[in-house]
Design an enzyme around this catalytic site. Structure first.
Site, mmCIF file in Angstrom:
data_model
loop_
_atom_site.group_PDB
_atom_site.id
_atom_site.type_symbol
_atom_site.label_atom_id
_atom_site.label_comp_id
_atom_site.label_asym_id
_atom_site.label_seq_id
_atom_site.Cartn_x
_atom_site.Cartn_y
_atom_site.Cartn_z
ATOM 1 C CB CYS A 54 -7.882 24.527 18.451
ATOM 2 S SG CYS A 54 -8.502 26.028 17.659
ATOM 3 C CD GLU A 55 -6.301 19.090 19.663
ATOM 4 O OE1 GLU A 55 -5.475 18.737 20.530
ATOM 5 O OE2 GLU A 55 -7.538 19.066 19.828
ATOM 6 N N GLY B 157 0.857 -1.178 0.000
ATOM 7 C CA GLY B 157 0.000 0.000 0.000
ATOM 8 C C GLY B 157 0.885 1.217 0.000
ATOM 9 N NE ARG B 158 3.778 2.753 5.351
ATOM 10 C CZ ARG B 158 3.097 3.436 6.263
ATOM 11 N NH1 ARG B 158 3.186 4.741 6.287
ATOM 12 N NH2 ARG B 158 2.342 2.809 7.142
#
Length: 443
Positions: free
Chosen positions: A370-371, A302-303
């Site tokens: 906002c993290e 996949g990757r």
């Protein structure tokens, strides 16, 4: 940092071309600046030539190292949309779908039933029904699933019943982040040896089309050595099951997960040939020692098919300095690429304009969300960049968009497919109304 050190992380067609303000990065001969001006940012770009190149490498290696029948499966979870499914079909790949959502995408791309393989650790009744209708192979995760499948298959036309493979939990994981390991003893995936034997007996009793075994040990690993002990266990299990029941798998899939280089420290790119040669040699010798025929060897890259093909392009919105850092605040991040926040994935980057500029110091690339964990890259040597400049992050083709979200009301980015010098929009940028398309107001 030098341009030469980072350019090998980008697609195989990456180059530096002349632009109106000096040298600039290009993929497939197309300027990233021009693509960003046309389609906006954040922007994801997929280079088909790089994907084609990876498929060719797998095929060459399988032909060189494995005497039996073989095949390649695109893991849809890495990146799936209608265009990606169409590409898989045109490349004669199988397509791994998890659940009816990915099956729906495959159907929209008109992927042939024989090329669809279905995974899932806890498939719903709707998932199983869709898999029976649409798939050529269903990988069975647990004993409960067999019972549910048996009733569905009994009602299906005899010539339209998918084959079943059993997912083995080999008890051996590869060396990768704990969140990406899948083969260990306490993994939620698959069945142990005793359950596999029960599953085979149940399939034979119900007359189900059982044809293969599957296992998977983890994702994004660079050393194939742990595959050896897992293959030994699975072949021992196949030998035992044959002795007890007479059944033997016609197909065997050791999963996928072979890694790619995300950062210049990861280079050179992990060798596809080394990975395939290891599996092929181990499987061939293991079957010879046990007197077993060579099964169909199905790999699930996949990757390593799509990661390097993808590039994410962002615009710098602001530059900040705190006592410990230089911050480059960009217009994407956690919502389109949660991998750094989830398991510390490490990336590199180049400025699109004058990419050979020498670095002045280290910078951290952070998104607008906002993290505090919304940091795509930590402390990467980079030149001075100013608001409005573009920055490109390579190896962005796998597990970004498929794991993305609308956090903070983020709009999913546009996706462009490059092929033979042309850019094709394959996913439009989300619009504000898309965020409320599913909502129903209170009376």
């Amino acid at each position: 940092m030098s341009l030469d050190a980072r350019l090998p992380l980008f697609p195989v067609t990456a180059s530096v071309i002349a632009g109106p303000a000096g040298a600039e990065l290009a993929i497939g001969g197309l300027s990233l600046r021009a693509l960003a001006e046309q389609f906006g940012t954040p922007l994801y770009i997929y280079d088909q030539a790089t994907m084609d190149d990876a498929v060719a490498a797998y095929r060459r290696s399988l032909a060189a190292h494995y005497a039996g029948e073989s095949g390649i499966t695109l893991a849809g979870k890495a990146f799936l949309c209608v265009a990606a499914a169409q590409w898989a079909q045109r490349q004669n790949l199988w397509l791994d779908c998890t659940g009816r959502g990915e099956l729906h995408i495959a159907a929209a791309a008109q992927v042939e039933r024989a090329r669809i393989l279905v995974h899932g650790v806890n498939k719903s009744a709707a998932d199983l029904a869709a898999a029976v209708r649409q798939a050529g192979v269903i990988v069975v995760d647990n004993l409960t699933e067999i019972t549910r499948l048996a009733d569905l298959l009994d009602a299906a036309p005899p010539d339209a019943r998918p084959d079943l493979w059993l997912r083995v939990r080999p008890g051996v994981a590869v060396d990768t982040h704990a969140y990406r390991q899948t083969g260990q003893e306490d993994s939620k995936f698959g069945m142990d040896a005793g359950e596999i034997t029960q599953a085979v007996r149940l399939c034979l009793l119900r007359g189900l089309p059982l044809t293969g075994l599957h296992f998977h040990q983890g994702s994004h690993f660079h050393d194939p050595a742990p595959i050896g002990p897992a293959l030994e266990r699975v072949l021992d299990l196949a030998e035992e099951v044959q002795s007890e029941t007479g059944w033997l798998p016609a197909a065997l899939c050791p999963g996928g997960g072979w890694g790619v280089a995300y950062h210049e420290d990861d280079l050179p790119q992990p060798s596809i040939d080394e990975y395939v040669a290891f599996i092929a040699a181990y499987l061939t010798e293991g079957c010879r020692q046990r007197g077993l025929p060579l099964p169909r060897l199905q790999l699930e890259p996949g990757r390593s098919l799509v990661a390097r093909a993808g590039v994410a392009v962002y615009a710098v919105g602001a530059v900040k300095r705190t006592p410990q850092r230089r911050w480059l605040l960009i217009d994407g991040g956690l919502a389109d690429n949660p991998r750094p926040a989830l398991y510390g994935a490490r990336y590199s980057a180049l400025p699109v304009r004058l990419p050979a500029r020498p670095p002045v110091d280290r910078a951290s690339l952070a998104g607008p969300y906002c993290e505090s964990g919304d940091i795509l890259i930590e402390e990467l040597p980079l030149p001075n960049l100013t608001p409005g400049e573009l920055i490109a992050i390579p190896a962005s083709g796998a597990y970004h968009l498929s794991m993305g979200s609308n956090y903070n009301g983020a709009l999913r980015p546009a996706v462009v497919w490059l092929h033979r010098g042309e850019a094709h929009l394959i996913q439009r940028r989300e619009e504000l109304d898309d965020l409320i398309a599913r909502d129903i107001a209170l009376p």
